[in-house]
Design a protein around this motif. Sequence first.
Motif, PDB file in Angstrom:
ATOM      1  N   ILE A  29       0.824  -1.208   0.000  1.00 23.35           N
ATOM      2  CA  ILE A  29       0.000   0.000   0.000  1.00 23.35           C
ATOM      3  C   ILE A  29       0.865   1.269   0.000  1.00 23.35           C
ATOM      4  CG2 ILE A  29      -1.970  -1.127   1.087  1.00 23.35           C
ATOM      5  CD1 ILE A  29      -1.176   0.257   3.714  1.00 23.35           C
ATOM      6  N   THR A  30       2.176   1.099   0.130  1.00 24.23           N
ATOM      7  CA  THR A  30       3.077   2.250   0.050  1.00 24.23           C
ATOM      8  C   THR A  30       3.714   2.376  -1.335  1.00 24.23           C
ATOM      9  OG1 THR A  30       4.944   0.966   0.913  1.00 24.23           O
ATOM     10  CG2 THR A  30       3.582   2.146   2.515  1.00 24.23           C
ATOM     11  N   THR A  31       3.279   1.547  -2.269  1.00 23.45           N
ATOM     12  CA  THR A  31       3.795   1.652  -3.639  1.00 23.45           C
ATOM     13  C   THR A  31       3.488   3.022  -4.201  1.00 23.45           C
ATOM     14  OG1 THR A  31       3.515  -0.711  -4.046  1.00 23.45           O
ATOM     15  CG2 THR A  31       3.640   0.703  -5.981  1.00 23.45           C
ATOM     16  N   ASN A  32       4.507   3.655  -4.778  1.00 29.35           N
ATOM     17  CA  ASN A  32       4.356   5.026  -5.268  1.00 29.35           C
ATOM     18  C   ASN A  32       3.142   5.225  -6.154  1.00 29.35           C
ATOM     19  OD1 ASN A  32       6.579   5.957  -3.922  1.00 29.35           O
ATOM     20  ND2 ASN A  32       7.925   5.992  -5.703  1.00 29.35           N
ATOM     21  N   TYR A  33       2.464   6.342  -5.844  1.00 34.21           N
ATOM     22  CA  TYR A  33       1.380   6.885  -6.669  1.00 34.21           C
ATOM     23  C   TYR A  33       0.049   6.149  -6.536  1.00 34.21           C
ATOM     24  CZ  TYR A  33       5.676   8.719  -8.616  1.00 34.21           C
ATOM     25  OH  TYR A  33       6.917   9.261  -8.748  1.00 34.21           O
ATOM     26  N   TYR A  34      -0.018   5.148  -5.667  1.00 32.87           N
ATOM     27  CA  TYR A  34      -1.272   4.426  -5.530  1.00 32.87           C
ATOM     28  C   TYR A  34      -2.233   5.162  -4.586  1.00 32.87           C
ATOM     29  CZ  TYR A  34      -1.009   0.124  -8.199  1.00 32.87           C
ATOM     30  OH  TYR A  34      -0.998  -0.791  -9.214  1.00 32.87           O
ATOM     31  N   TYR A  35      -3.511   5.099  -4.951  1.00 33.72           N
ATOM     32  CA  TYR A  35      -4.606   5.573  -4.130  1.00 33.72           C
ATOM     33  C   TYR A  35      -5.422   4.352  -3.711  1.00 33.72           C
ATOM     34  CZ  TYR A  35      -3.698  10.132  -6.285  1.00 33.72           C
ATOM     35  OH  TYR A  35      -3.112  11.285  -6.728  1.00 33.72           O
ATOM     36  N   TRP A  36      -5.746   4.288  -2.430  1.00 35.95           N
ATOM     37  CA  TRP A  36      -6.522   3.165  -1.892  1.00 35.95           C
ATOM     38  C   TRP A  36      -7.844   3.706  -1.368  1.00 35.95           C
ATOM     39  CZ3 TRP A  36      -4.357  -1.228  -3.302  1.00 35.95           C
ATOM     40  CH2 TRP A  36      -2.984  -1.236  -3.555  1.00 35.95           C
ATOM     41  N   SER A  37      -8.908   3.283  -2.014  1.00 42.60           N
ATOM     42  CA  SER A  37     -10.207   3.912  -1.792  1.00 42.60           C
ATOM     43  C   SER A  37     -11.235   2.979  -1.160  1.00 42.60           C
ATOM     44  CB  SER A  37     -10.788   4.399  -3.124  1.00 42.60           C
ATOM     45  OG  SER A  37     -10.145   5.547  -3.596  1.00 42.60           O
ATOM     46  N   TRP A  38     -12.236   3.629  -0.596  1.00 45.62           N
ATOM     47  CA  TRP A  38     -13.453   2.942  -0.170  1.00 45.62           C
ATOM     48  C   TRP A  38     -14.607   3.469  -1.012  1.00 45.62           C
ATOM     49  CZ3 TRP A  38     -13.776  -1.260   2.794  1.00 45.62           C
ATOM     50  CH2 TRP A  38     -12.708  -1.562   3.639  1.00 45.62           C
ATOM     51  N   ILE A  39     -15.470   2.553  -1.426  1.00 47.19           N
ATOM     52  CA  ILE A  39     -16.634   2.866  -2.252  1.00 47.19           C
ATOM     53  C   ILE A  39     -17.799   2.053  -1.674  1.00 47.19           C
ATOM     54  CG2 ILE A  39     -17.585   2.767  -4.602  1.00 47.19           C
ATOM     55  CD1 ILE A  39     -13.942   2.144  -4.322  1.00 47.19           C
ATOM     56  N   ARG A  40     -18.996   2.558  -1.842  1.00 43.41           N
ATOM     57  CA  ARG A  40     -20.147   1.795  -1.391  1.00 43.41           C
ATOM     58  C   ARG A  40     -21.280   1.855  -2.411  1.00 43.41           C
ATOM     59  NH1 ARG A  40     -22.703   5.343   3.664  1.00 43.41           N
ATOM     60  NH2 ARG A  40     -23.426   7.128   2.412  1.00 43.41           N
ATOM     61  N   GLN A  41     -22.188   0.894  -2.317  1.00 42.69           N
ATOM     62  CA  GLN A  41     -23.349   0.860  -3.187  1.00 42.69           C
ATOM     63  C   GLN A  41     -24.579   0.504  -2.372  1.00 42.69           C
ATOM     64  OE1 GLN A  41     -23.237  -1.857  -6.572  1.00 42.69           O
ATOM     65  NE2 GLN A  41     -24.592  -0.474  -7.687  1.00 42.69           N
ATOM     66  N   PRO A  42     -25.409   1.501  -2.060  1.00 48.26           N
ATOM     67  CA  PRO A  42     -26.661   1.239  -1.347  1.00 48.26           C
ATOM     68  C   PRO A  42     -27.591   0.404  -2.217  1.00 48.26           C
ATOM     69  CG  PRO A  42     -26.065   3.558  -1.244  1.00 48.26           C
ATOM     70  CD  PRO A  42     -25.197   2.929  -2.278  1.00 48.26           C
ATOM     71  N   PRO A  43     -28.540  -0.287  -1.610  1.00 42.47           N
ATOM     72  CA  PRO A  43     -29.456  -1.115  -2.400  1.00 42.47           C
ATOM     73  C   PRO A  43     -30.234  -0.280  -3.409  1.00 42.47           C
ATOM     74  CG  PRO A  43     -30.144  -0.955  -0.102  1.00 42.47           C
ATOM     75  CD  PRO A  43     -28.784  -0.407  -0.179  1.00 42.47           C
ATOM     76  N   GLY A  44     -30.212  -0.705  -4.659  1.00 43.46           N
ATOM     77  CA  GLY A  44     -30.953  -0.034  -5.714  1.00 43.46           C
ATOM     78  C   GLY A  44     -30.344   1.258  -6.211  1.00 43.46           C
ATOM     79  N   LYS A  45     -29.124   1.573  -5.754  1.00 45.03           N
ATOM     80  CA  LYS A  45     -28.476   2.827  -6.149  1.00 45.03           C
ATOM     81  C   LYS A  45     -27.115   2.561  -6.787  1.00 45.03           C
ATOM     82  CE  LYS A  45     -30.747   5.583  -2.567  1.00 45.03           C
ATOM     83  NZ  LYS A  45     -30.558   6.564  -1.454  1.00 45.03           N
ATOM     84  N   GLY A  46     -26.492   3.602  -7.254  1.00 48.34           N
ATOM     85  CA  GLY A  46     -25.195   3.481  -7.896  1.00 48.34           C
ATOM     86  C   GLY A  46     -24.045   3.493  -6.913  1.00 48.34           C
TER      87      GLY A  46
END
Length: 121
Positions: A29-46
């Motif tokens: 996770i310390t590899t140069n230039y990487y972004y580590w994200s969290w994303i979610r998807q509620p039911p029936g939504k994007g």
Amino acid sequence: QVQLQESGPGLVKSSQTLSLTCTVSGGSITTNYYYWSWIRQPPGKGLEWIGYVRYSGSTYYSPSLKSRASISRDTSKNQFTLQLNSVTPGDTAVYYCAGDTRVGIEYFGAWGQGTQVTVSS
């Protein structure tokens, strides 16, 4: 090949704190230039991007969740963690972690399989 795996409780009570961990393998996770994200998807939504922690340790959040979200990392375990405070049933969603050298749902090349989190009222 980078692989990600989410872990954490599947059920959280309203007003409590949701805490999820993403374990990364096949890369640091310390590899140069990487972004580590969290994303979610509620039911029936994007998909909704929550925030990221960069390879350097800096963080950035979606303005809509900034007041409640916190992302941290443990480089010794190659993990990064999401905490979301004061949850409501509206935070019920499948939560994903993802990583790439660019930020944007359309760019993330590595995704976890997702974990369902239900917030009970």
